[in-house]
Design a protein around this motif. Sequence first.
Motif, PDB file in Angstrom:
ATOM      1  N   GLU A  54       0.822  -1.210   0.000  1.00 37.03           N
ATOM      2  CA  GLU A  54       0.000   0.000   0.000  1.00 37.03           C
ATOM      3  C   GLU A  54       0.858   1.264   0.000  1.00 37.03           C
ATOM      4  OE1 GLU A  54      -2.532  -0.510   3.365  1.00 37.03           O
ATOM      5  OE2 GLU A  54      -3.866  -1.950   2.358  1.00 37.03           O
ATOM      6  N   LEU A  55       2.105   1.131   0.440  1.00 40.40           N
ATOM      7  CA  LEU A  55       3.008   2.285   0.465  1.00 40.40           C
ATOM      8  C   LEU A  55       3.649   2.541  -0.895  1.00 40.40           C
ATOM      9  CD1 LEU A  55       4.922   1.736   3.849  1.00 40.40           C
ATOM     10  CD2 LEU A  55       2.987   3.259   3.406  1.00 40.40           C
ATOM     11  N   GLY A  56       3.835   1.472  -1.680  1.00 43.43           N
ATOM     12  CA  GLY A  56       4.496   1.631  -2.968  1.00 43.43           C
ATOM     13  C   GLY A  56       5.126   0.328  -3.422  1.00 43.43           C
ATOM     14  N   SER A  57       6.016   0.435  -4.389  1.00 44.51           N
ATOM     15  CA  SER A  57       6.669  -0.732  -4.971  1.00 44.51           C
ATOM     16  C   SER A  57       8.041  -0.944  -4.338  1.00 44.51           C
ATOM     17  CB  SER A  57       6.816  -0.530  -6.485  1.00 44.51           C
ATOM     18  OG  SER A  57       7.523  -1.598  -7.070  1.00 44.51           O
ATOM     19  N   VAL A  58       8.252  -2.130  -3.771  1.00 44.45           N
ATOM     20  CA  VAL A  58       9.547  -2.456  -3.161  1.00 44.45           C
ATOM     21  C   VAL A  58      10.579  -2.666  -4.259  1.00 44.45           C
ATOM     22  CG1 VAL A  58      10.837  -4.137  -1.791  1.00 44.45           C
ATOM     23  CG2 VAL A  58       8.525  -3.459  -1.085  1.00 44.45           C
ATOM     24  N   CYS A  59      11.564  -1.792  -4.307  1.00 43.51           N
ATOM     25  CA  CYS A  59      12.595  -1.869  -5.345  1.00 43.51           C
ATOM     26  C   CYS A  59      13.982  -2.165  -4.800  1.00 43.51           C
ATOM     27  CB  CYS A  59      12.623  -0.572  -6.142  1.00 43.51           C
ATOM     28  SG  CYS A  59      11.132  -0.326  -7.144  1.00 43.51           S
ATOM     29  N   PHE A  60      14.173  -1.975  -3.475  1.00 43.33           N
ATOM     30  CA  PHE A  60      15.489  -2.214  -2.878  1.00 43.33           C
ATOM     31  C   PHE A  60      15.334  -2.945  -1.547  1.00 43.33           C
ATOM     32  CE2 PHE A  60      15.747   1.756  -5.319  1.00 43.33           C
ATOM     33  CZ  PHE A  60      16.729   1.408  -6.244  1.00 43.33           C
ATOM     34  N   LEU A  61      16.071  -4.042  -1.397  1.00 42.29           N
ATOM     35  CA  LEU A  61      16.148  -4.786  -0.143  1.00 42.29           C
ATOM     36  C   LEU A  61      17.570  -4.660   0.373  1.00 42.29           C
ATOM     37  CD1 LEU A  61      14.206  -8.007  -1.225  1.00 42.29           C
ATOM     38  CD2 LEU A  61      13.330  -6.118   0.168  1.00 42.29           C
ATOM     39  N   VAL A  62      17.704  -4.172   1.605  1.00 37.98           N
ATOM     40  CA  VAL A  62      19.021  -3.856   2.143  1.00 37.98           C
ATOM     41  C   VAL A  62      19.265  -4.630   3.432  1.00 37.98           C
ATOM     42  CG1 VAL A  62      20.521  -2.005   2.972  1.00 37.98           C
ATOM     43  CG2 VAL A  62      18.867  -1.546   1.133  1.00 37.98           C
ATOM     44  N   ALA A  63      20.261  -5.501   3.405  1.00 39.56           N
ATOM     45  CA  ALA A  63      20.703  -6.229   4.600  1.00 39.56           C
ATOM     46  C   ALA A  63      22.143  -5.794   4.850  1.00 39.56           C
ATOM     47  CB  ALA A  63      20.610  -7.735   4.375  1.00 39.56           C
ATOM     48  N   ALA A  64      22.306  -4.812   5.731  1.00 40.26           N
ATOM     49  CA  ALA A  64      23.568  -4.068   5.809  1.00 40.26           C
ATOM     50  C   ALA A  64      24.475  -4.507   6.946  1.00 40.26           C
ATOM     51  CB  ALA A  64      23.254  -2.576   5.942  1.00 40.26           C
ATOM     52  N   ASN A  65      24.296  -5.734   7.430  1.00 38.58           N
ATOM     53  CA  ASN A  65      25.132  -6.254   8.510  1.00 38.58           C
ATOM     54  C   ASN A  65      25.158  -7.771   8.367  1.00 38.58           C
ATOM     55  OD1 ASN A  65      25.435  -7.539  11.268  1.00 38.58           O
ATOM     56  ND2 ASN A  65      25.803  -5.416  11.879  1.00 38.58           N
ATOM     57  N   ASN A  66      26.324  -8.373   8.556  1.00 37.97           N
ATOM     58  CA  ASN A  66      26.489  -9.814   8.339  1.00 37.97           C
ATOM     59  C   ASN A  66      25.530 -10.679   9.143  1.00 37.97           C
ATOM     60  OD1 ASN A  66      28.610  -9.183   6.651  1.00 37.97           O
ATOM     61  ND2 ASN A  66      30.213  -9.726   8.108  1.00 37.97           N
ATOM     62  N   HIS A  67      25.022 -10.154  10.266  1.00 36.80           N
ATOM     63  CA  HIS A  67      24.204 -10.968  11.166  1.00 36.80           C
ATOM     64  C   HIS A  67      22.707 -10.744  10.993  1.00 36.80           C
ATOM     65  CE1 HIS A  67      27.872 -12.173  13.169  1.00 36.80           C
ATOM     66  NE2 HIS A  67      28.225 -10.898  13.222  1.00 36.80           N
TER      67      HIS A  67
END
Length: 231
Positions: A54-67
Motif C-alpha cells: 500500500e506504500l508503494g513498490s519495493v525496489c530495494f532490499l538492504v541487509a547491511a550487517n552480516n548478522h
Amino acid sequence: MRQIGDGIWVHEDSMKMLGTKLGLRMTVIRLSDGRLWVHSPTAISPALKQQIDELGSVCFLVAANNHHSKWLQDWIEAYPDAEVYVSAGIPRKVPLSNYHILQRGMENEWQDDLEWQTMPSVPLFNETVFFHHRSKSLIVTDLVQNYPENTTHNGLAGAMTKYVFEPIGFKGRCVAPPLKMGFTIKDKPAFYRFIQSVQEWDFDKIIVTHGDIIEDDAQTVFANLSSRFAS
C-alpha cells in the motif's frame, strides 16, 4: 507499520535468541521517485506485505550487517524484481544470485535521499549505516543499540538477560559490545574516521534495529557512545 517521519516507516518485530526475546526493527523509506527501500527485513507475512504494498513498490532490499539476513530470502521471493544490497559476509550465508555488496567507493544509488558509510576493518559486522535527509534519521543495524533500563528479569529469559547479556554490554544505550573488544577492529584510525563521518550528518534521531528509537539529543548520544574510539 508506523510512520515516524516524512517518507519513513518502521515495523517492530522480535526473535528468540538463547532463550530471550530480542527486539527487531525494519525501516522502510519511500524514495523521492516513489520507490520503496527496505532496511533489515523482519519476518514477512501476508498482512505485513499488504501494508508494504500500500506504500508503494519495493525496489530495494538492504541487509547491511552480516548478522541480519534471517528473512532476506523470503523477501527476495516476495519481491523478485527488487535489487538486493548486502554486507560482504551475507553471500556466504544466503544463496543469493543477484546482489550488490555494500562497500566503500561504490556509487550511491539513492543519493537524492540517502547518504551512507560502510564500517571499515570490522569483518565481524561489515555494517553500512545510512542517513535519510528528509526525516533526519541515522539508520543503524548493530552499531548502536538501545535497551530499556526497566526490564523485569523473570524466568530463563530474565536470567539470560541479567547474567549473560547485560554483563557483556547489552544494556541501555550502547554500541555493539563486540566493538568494545579491541581485536574486532582491525584498523582503529580508519574506524574512527568512519565515526567522524557519521557525526557530520545532521540527524535528530537514531533508528536502531535493537531497542527503542533514540529521539532525544541523538547527536550527543552518538558522540558520547563513540568517544571510546577516539583513543
